[in-house]
Design an enzyme around this catalytic site. Structure first.
Site, PDB file in Angstrom:
ATOM      1  N   TYR A   1     -12.030  13.967  28.187  1.00  0.00           N
ATOM      2  CA  TYR A   1     -11.261  13.084  29.087  1.00  0.00           C
ATOM      3  C   TYR A   1     -11.825  13.138  30.503  1.00  0.00           C
ATOM      4  CZ  TYR A   1      -6.988  10.918  31.034  1.00  0.00           C
ATOM      5  OH  TYR A   1      -6.097  10.093  31.671  1.00  0.00           O
TER       6      TYR A   1
ATOM      7  N   SER B   1      -8.457   8.179  36.626  1.00  0.00           N
ATOM      8  CA  SER B   1      -7.450   9.246  36.616  1.00  0.00           C
ATOM      9  C   SER B   1      -7.851  10.197  37.720  1.00  0.00           C
ATOM     10  CB  SER B   1      -7.494   9.981  35.273  1.00  0.00           C
ATOM     11  OG  SER B   1      -6.797  11.210  35.350  1.00  0.00           O
TER      12      SER B   1
HETATM   13  P1  NAD Z   1      -0.152   5.174  26.697  1.00  0.00           P
HETATM   14  O1  NAD Z   1      -0.432   6.037  25.510  1.00  0.00           O
HETATM   15  O2  NAD Z   1       1.252   4.860  27.080  1.00  0.00           O
HETATM   16  O3  NAD Z   1      -0.913   3.767  26.536  1.00  0.00           O
HETATM   17  C1  NAD Z   1      -2.211   3.670  26.055  1.00  0.00           C
HETATM   18  C2  NAD Z   1      -2.457   2.241  25.635  1.00  0.00           C
HETATM   19  O4  NAD Z   1      -3.779   2.165  25.110  1.00  0.00           O
HETATM   20  C3  NAD Z   1      -1.518   1.763  24.526  1.00  0.00           C
HETATM   21  O5  NAD Z   1      -1.235   0.399  24.698  1.00  0.00           O
HETATM   22  C4  NAD Z   1      -2.361   1.985  23.276  1.00  0.00           C
HETATM   23  O6  NAD Z   1      -1.975   1.146  22.190  1.00  0.00           O
HETATM   24  C5  NAD Z   1      -3.725   1.600  23.808  1.00  0.00           C
HETATM   25  N1  NAD Z   1      -4.827   2.111  23.005  1.00  0.00           N
HETATM   26  C6  NAD Z   1      -5.078   3.374  22.585  1.00  0.00           C
HETATM   27  N2  NAD Z   1      -6.190   3.393  21.835  1.00  0.00           N
HETATM   28  C7  NAD Z   1      -6.647   2.110  21.788  1.00  0.00           C
HETATM   29  C8  NAD Z   1      -7.754   1.485  21.168  1.00  0.00           C
HETATM   30  N3  NAD Z   1      -8.644   2.170  20.420  1.00  0.00           N
HETATM   31  N4  NAD Z   1      -7.894   0.150  21.314  1.00  0.00           N
HETATM   32  C9  NAD Z   1      -7.013  -0.580  22.043  1.00  0.00           C
HETATM   33  N5  NAD Z   1      -5.945  -0.032  22.648  1.00  0.00           N
HETATM   34  C10 NAD Z   1      -5.782   1.296  22.515  1.00  0.00           C
HETATM   35  O7  NAD Z   1      -0.958   5.862  27.884  1.00  0.00           O
HETATM   36  P2  NAD Z   1      -0.936   5.658  29.471  1.00  0.00           P
HETATM   37  O8  NAD Z   1      -0.513   6.942  30.048  1.00  0.00           O
HETATM   38  O9  NAD Z   1      -0.237   4.413  29.849  1.00  0.00           O
HETATM   39  O10 NAD Z   1      -2.497   5.543  29.742  1.00  0.00           O
HETATM   40  C11 NAD Z   1      -3.124   4.360  30.182  1.00  0.00           C
HETATM   41  C12 NAD Z   1      -4.377   4.722  30.957  1.00  0.00           C
HETATM   42  O11 NAD Z   1      -4.013   5.452  32.123  1.00  0.00           O
HETATM   43  C13 NAD Z   1      -5.352   5.603  30.187  1.00  0.00           C
HETATM   44  O12 NAD Z   1      -6.681   5.208  30.454  1.00  0.00           O
HETATM   45  C14 NAD Z   1      -5.084   6.984  30.762  1.00  0.00           C
HETATM   46  O13 NAD Z   1      -6.206   7.813  30.658  1.00  0.00           O
HETATM   47  C15 NAD Z   1      -4.772   6.631  32.196  1.00  0.00           C
HETATM   48  N6  NAD Z   1      -4.034   7.670  32.922  1.00  0.00           N
HETATM   49  C16 NAD Z   1      -2.828   8.095  32.493  1.00  0.00           C
HETATM   50  C17 NAD Z   1      -2.158   9.063  33.224  1.00  0.00           C
HETATM   51  C18 NAD Z   1      -0.806   9.584  32.828  1.00  0.00           C
HETATM   52  O14 NAD Z   1      -0.363  10.563  33.426  1.00  0.00           O
HETATM   53  N7  NAD Z   1      -0.120   8.990  31.888  1.00  0.00           N
HETATM   54  C19 NAD Z   1      -2.760   9.614  34.355  1.00  0.00           C
HETATM   55  C20 NAD Z   1      -3.984   9.164  34.749  1.00  0.00           C
HETATM   56  C21 NAD Z   1      -4.634   8.180  34.020  1.00  0.00           C
END
Ligand code: NAD
Length: 256
Positions: free
Chosen positions: A151, A138
């Site tokens: 985080y 991130s």
């Molecule tokens: P999201 O909530 O849409 O998806 C998260 C996924 O992780 C889902 O499939 C959920 O079921 C799964 N998950 C959560 N806990 C879990 C566990 N204990 N075991 C297995 N699966 C689990 O979120 P997202 O925004 O798509 O995030 C995905 C990644 O991207 C994360 O690592 C997040 O930190 C990173 N990220 C997101 C953003 C953003 O703005 N959305 C920005 C930077 C980084």
């Protein structure tokens, strides 16, 4: 380009993980999905690309379940060629109020799970002299934001793990790189937008605008499709010597 390869994407039932799984499937890779919630919809979306899809329900906070998932993937498809460490959660609170249980969960899911999946995926990649490990860090792996101690600490850890994984395999065909997205409008961020709207007594639309304005000069969200395209690039021959980088897709967040 990835026909005959297998990609395992953790946390791929939603958001960025699903976007990356679909982009890799579009290139012909068979996919192992993981994550909670609806699984039939994501499975059908990936299968529609004409590749094989399997699903494992491992809770990424539990090392034994991660081990089981890696064995399952190898049994299904022979081995994992591409590992995308993506599963992640968020919790927003000042340090003095941060629930210990949330800190532990974020460390386990956002950081330790990448270590476990990586250590279990590496031997087969090394034996084949080809592998791609893509860590979804991130922008919070590079800079901080208030109220996101766990985080930000976990994501800085992911960036460090990426560099060490890349270095330990630098003379082989196994690469490891990190993607650092800014805001992506997934359920993880929608929760933060909704909370902002309630706290400030403003509309969700206005809260969305304010969230972007605070950090992203582009005033645009990065999309899972754009992140999927970057993951595909990391898997391409052109990226053979891209090792240990952190690649931002952040609308200018860290250029400021
Ligand atoms: P999201 O909530 O849409 O998806 C998260 C996924 O992780 C889902 O499939 C959920 O079921 C799964 N998950 C959560 N806990 C879990 C566990 N204990 N075991 C297995 N699966 C689990 O979120 P997202 O925004 O798509 O995030 C995905 C990644 O991207 C994360 O690592 C997040 O930190 C990173 N990220 C997101 C953003 C953003 O703005 N959305 C920005 C930077 C980084």
């Amino acid at each position: 380009m990835l026909k005959g390869k297998t990609a395992l994407v953790t946390g791929s039932t939603s958001g960025i993980g699903l976007g990356i799984a679909k982009a890799l499937a579009q290139q012909g890779a068979n996919i192992v999905l993981n994550g909670f919630g609806d699984t039939e919809g994501p499975k059908a979306e990936v299968a529609a690309m004409g590749v094989k899809v399997a699903y494992h329900a491992a809770d990424m906070s539990k090392p034994a379940e991660i081990e089981d998932m890696m064995k399952f993937a190898a049994a299904q498809f022979g081995r994992v060629d591409i590992l995308v460490n993506n599963a992640g959660i968020q919790h927003v609170a000042r340090i003095e109020n941060f629930p210990i249980e949330r800190w532990d969960a974020i460390m386990a899911i956002n950081l330790s799970s990448a270590f476990h999946a990586t250590r279990l995926a590496l031997p087969a990649m090394q034996a084949a002299d080809w592998g791609r490990i893509i860590n979804i860090a991130s922008i919070h792996g590079l800079v901080g934001s208030a109220e996101k101690s766990a985080y930000v600490a976990a994501k800085h850890g992911v960036v460090g793990l990426t560099k060490v994984t890349a270095l330990e395999n630098a003379t082989s065909g196994v690469t490891c790189n990190a993607i650092c997205p800014g805001w992506v409008l997934t359920p993880l961020v929608q929760k933060q937008v909704d909370a902002k709207a309630v706290t400030l007594g403003i509309s969700v639309e206005e809260a969305t605008k304010q969230l972007l304005a605070e950090k992203e000069p582009s005033m645009q969200f990065t999309t899972p499709q754009e992140l999927g395209a970057l993951a595909v690039f990391f898997c391409s021959p052109a990226a053979n010597n891209v090792r240990g980088v952190t690649w931002n897709m952040d609308g200018g967040w860290t250029a400021q």
